[in-house]
Scaffold this active site. Structure first.
Site, PDB file in Angstrom:
ATOM      1  N   ARG A 425       2.056   1.933   2.842  1.00 42.30           N
ATOM      2  CA  ARG A 425       3.009   0.825   2.831  1.00 42.30           C
ATOM      3  C   ARG A 425       2.763  -0.003   4.084  1.00 42.30           C
ATOM      4  NH1 ARG A 425       6.873   2.760  -0.951  1.00 42.30           N
ATOM      5  NH2 ARG A 425       7.410   4.960  -0.718  1.00 42.30           N
ATOM      6  N   HIS A 485      -1.590   9.602   0.897  1.00 37.99           N
ATOM      7  CA  HIS A 485      -0.413   9.421   1.746  1.00 37.99           C
ATOM      8  C   HIS A 485      -0.744   9.578   3.225  1.00 37.99           C
ATOM      9  CE1 HIS A 485       3.728  10.649   3.250  1.00 37.99           C
ATOM     10  NE2 HIS A 485       3.983   9.526   2.618  1.00 37.99           N
TER      11      HIS A 485
END
Length: 737
Positions: A425, A485
């Protein structure tokens, strides 16, 4: 979450994230064990307990007033996401008849019943806190939230004009009758269910009016005292300050003008309702020729998921509710009756008011002492890292002058040949992406792994992927079936002695905005072993490498769990041999049954185990004969506690990284933990954990029955210290040395 238990949305429709949710795969039953069958706390109940701790911050009168409003907004957004993902998955499992039970032995139906009971109670607490505590306190401070009946005639007149100019043109009342089927109700939208009838008639008709999402939910109107016979009184009553801002919910304005939407009809009543839908994406990656296009198609379908929750006014007409339940295909279990305003995530608008005295004191991050500018010039990061590692602790240490500047310097340095980075993100106007684009345009080899399946950021990440590709970056999307991730960056630089690699491995996203709100750690290093490990890891991510062994990293899903279990077992052996030992974990969630069972066995061997868990914890501490040496705490506050730290005392090892102790992290994601090698950095992490686990620090303590107890005062009712406040003070002192 939040502390900012979750961050402020960048756009009005975006919701704050708890960072704790995972989709519901078929559960994996615990391995056969001689340990007690009731040793696990239900993970859904534990998540609801986490959100209750968020709510407790809003209920705490010691919390600044607009921060209380913020926590109410965060609680609401967290619960939305919980229903969109976790409850939706349980309902899907219930509907398909899957008999798999949770680790604590509950069926999907039993878990849904447990969730419904707990969520309804929390929703009632949430509404009471807002209506009975926060609204009156805001009014006392000069910030009013008023209903239509509480407005003066002149205020109503101005809102009449506002309605005709800004609202009426965008409204579309939809009738429901044999010629007009019940309309589709989009997820998380606010809607008015309106009953009308012909003048003098007896048959009621139903219509739906959607509250527009592109008009401010809280409409500000000029402040005036309410008439003496109104439902409210002058905000200055009781010693408050003169009113400075008055807000009216948008739905109140629309409801007051329904006669203008249905001219010639008699409006009988109207009630607000809101639907939450399944928002979990299902993309069959192995069958999709183009993952980007497949994900875009699935995003378009997201808003058509089945309903999983129906929120309604607590005084809704019974016939209306029956009709809504029938058309939306929900049962009484999914109905939440709400007193006061629905969707309190709208309170973010109040948090944006310029009332600093009602918020936490402003705080400016400091630059890490090793990275401090000299004579106005930023230091050469490569020279600094050749001298030794730099461990940064955000938001106390500035992200902008550390990680961001490292990547920007690498992009601008002509000696840098390649930059490889993961992006899970990032922010809307990302300087990190800008630097990578500039590096590619300068001819550097730039490889970016963009995780386009990052939940609720899929659309933004698709845009970043395309922008990076247009700039000439090599963009990859990771491995089939796995989310990437890990937070890693590798810089390859040509130097006199040959190529040298510089690295960053962190616990948080490459997002300058959330780096000011989330507590995270990052290791900047030129350690050759870490550089070699990241090179191998990126080859796994971008090519066909099957690398499984690393030097200074633990990587999931290959061997992270095994590496953690081996180290827990080693502490148990040290305890059995009478050697110094101890385990301390700082994570967002502790759910994985194998890790929990290993901690139980370590405790049975006499190992002191301390767990700092922000969110979900399925481990039961303090159970005689099972976990007597285990202690679990939770700290929530101004910043979202987001870093993951693992300490194994017998070998003086500290690991930091992106992974929580959850199935998704250890089995279905590419994760990386890095060993912290510098003794001074290990000492800093040890001190941080010492402070967090101190009895002099406020926080929540988990009991063996699954109950969380908040500790805010110590001996003689003295207020315990705030962990995050102490870390801020330490950073300031460190920065001024």
């Amino acid at each position: 979450m939040s502390e900012l238990v979750a961050t402020r949305p960048e756009q009005p429709q975006r919701k704050a994230r708890s960072g704790l949710l995972e989709p519901l795969e078929a559960p994996r039953p615990p391995e056969p064990s001689d340990l007690p069958a009731d040793r696990f706390i239900n993970r859904e109940a534990s998540w609801l307990d986490f959100n209750a701790r968020v709510l407790a911050l809003a209920e705490d009168v010691a919390t600044p007033l607009l921060e209380r409003a913020k926590f109410l907004a965060i609680f609401a957004s967290n619960l939305d996401e919980f229903y969109m993902v976790r409850v939706a998955g349980l309902m899907r499992r219930e509907a398909t008849g899957l008999a798999m039970r949770s680790a604590d032995g509950l069926s999907p139906r039993e878990q849904l019943a447990l969730i419904s009971q707990a969520a309804v109670a929390l929703t009632e607490r949430h509404s009471r806190c807002f209506t009975d505590e926060v609204v009156p306190s805001l009014a006392h401070a000069g910030i009013s939230i008023r209903f239509w009946s509480q407005l003066s005639d002149s205020q109503r007149e101005r809102l009449h004009d506002y309605f005709h100019e800004q609202i009426f043109p965008v409204l579309t009342p939809l009738a429901v009758d044999p010629a007009h089927p019940f309309p589709y109700i989009s997820g998380l939208s606010l809607n008015l269910a309106v009953q009308v009838r012909e003048p003098g008639g007896e048959d009621d008709r139903f219509a739906r009016v959607k509250v527009p999402q592109n008009v401010p939910r809280l409409v500000q109107v000029d402040v005036e005292p309410v008439d003496d016979d109104g439902a409210g009184q002058d905000d200055r009553a009781g010693g408050g300050v003169a009113p400075s801002a008055c807000f009216v919910p948008l739905e109140e304005i629309i409801a007051a003008h329904l006669d203008q939407l249905f001219p010639g009809m008699e409006v009988i009543n109207s009630h607000l309702f809101r639907v939450t839908r399944n928002a979990d994406l299902e993309v069959e990656e192995d069958e999709a020729e183009d993952l980007l296009q497949a994900l875009e198609r699935e995003l378009a379908r997201r808003r058509f998921g089945p309903a999983v929750r129906l929120e309604v006014d607590d005084d809704i007409d019974a016939d209306l509710l029956v009709m809504l339940m029938r058309e939306l295909e929900v049962t009484e279990r999914e109905v939440h009756r709400v007193t006061g305003m629905l969707d309190l995530s709208a309170l973010w608008a109040l948090y944006g008011l310029d009332r600093p005295e009602l918020k936490d004191a402003p705080r400016v991050p400091v630059t890490h002492p090793r990275l401090t500018a000299e004579d106005g010039e930023a230091p050469d990061f490569f020279s600094v890292l050749r001298e030794g590692d730099v461990l940064v602790h955000h938001p106390y240490d500035s992200f902008t002058t550390s990680v961001q500047r490292f990547i920007e310097q690498a992009a601008a340095d002509p000696a840098v040949l390649a930059i490889k980075q993961t992006l899970y993100r990032t922010s809307g106007d990302s300087p990190i992406v800008d630097a990578l684009v500039a590096a590619a345009e300068a001819g550097k080899q730039v490889v970016v792994l963009v995780e386009i399946k990052a939940r609720f950021d899929e659309s933004a990440n698709i845009r970043w992927a395309r922008e990076l590709e247009r700039a000439g970056c090599h963009v990859v999307y990771g491995l089939i079936g796995l989310k990437t991730h890990c937070k890693t960056c590798l810089v390859v630089r040509q130097e006199r002695g040959g190529l040298r690699r510089y690295c960053h491995v962190g616990t948080g996203n490459y997002n300058p905005k959330t780096a000011r709100l989330y507590e995270d750690l990052g290791l900047l290093t030129a350690d050759p072993e870490v550089g070699a490990d990241l090179t191998d890891l990126f080859n796994v991510l971008t090519g066909y490498s099957r690398q499984t062994e690393y030097r200074s990293l633990l990587v999931a899903p290959q061997h992270m769990r095994d590496g953690i279990l081996e180290r827990i077992s080693a502490e148990a052996r040290a305890a059995a041999e009478g050697k110094p030992c101890g385990i301390r974990l700082k994570v967002n969630s502790l759910v994985d049954e194998q890790v929990i069972d290993a901690l139980y066995r370590a405790s049975m061997a006499g190992v002191p185990v301390h767990c700092l868990v922000r969110g979900i914890c399925a481990l039961r501490p303090g159970v005689p004969g099972l976990s007597e040496t285990v202690h679990v705490r939770s700290i929530l506050g101004r910043f979202l506690e987001h870093s993951r730290v693992l300490e194994f005392a017998s070998v003086d090892e500290f690991w930091i990284g992106s992974a929580d102790m959850m199935h998704r992290n250890l089995d279905r994601r590419i994760e990386a933990l890095v060993r912290v090698g510098n003794p001074q950095d290990r000492g800093g992490l040890r001190q941080m954990l010492d402070d967090a686990f101190s009895d002099e620090v406020s926080g929540w303590v988990l009991h063996s029955d699954g109950r969380w107890e908040r500790h805010t005062t110590g001996a003689e009712d003295a207020r315990l210290s705030d962990h995050q406040h102490e870390l801020m003070a330490q950073a300031v002192r460190r920065g001024h040395r």
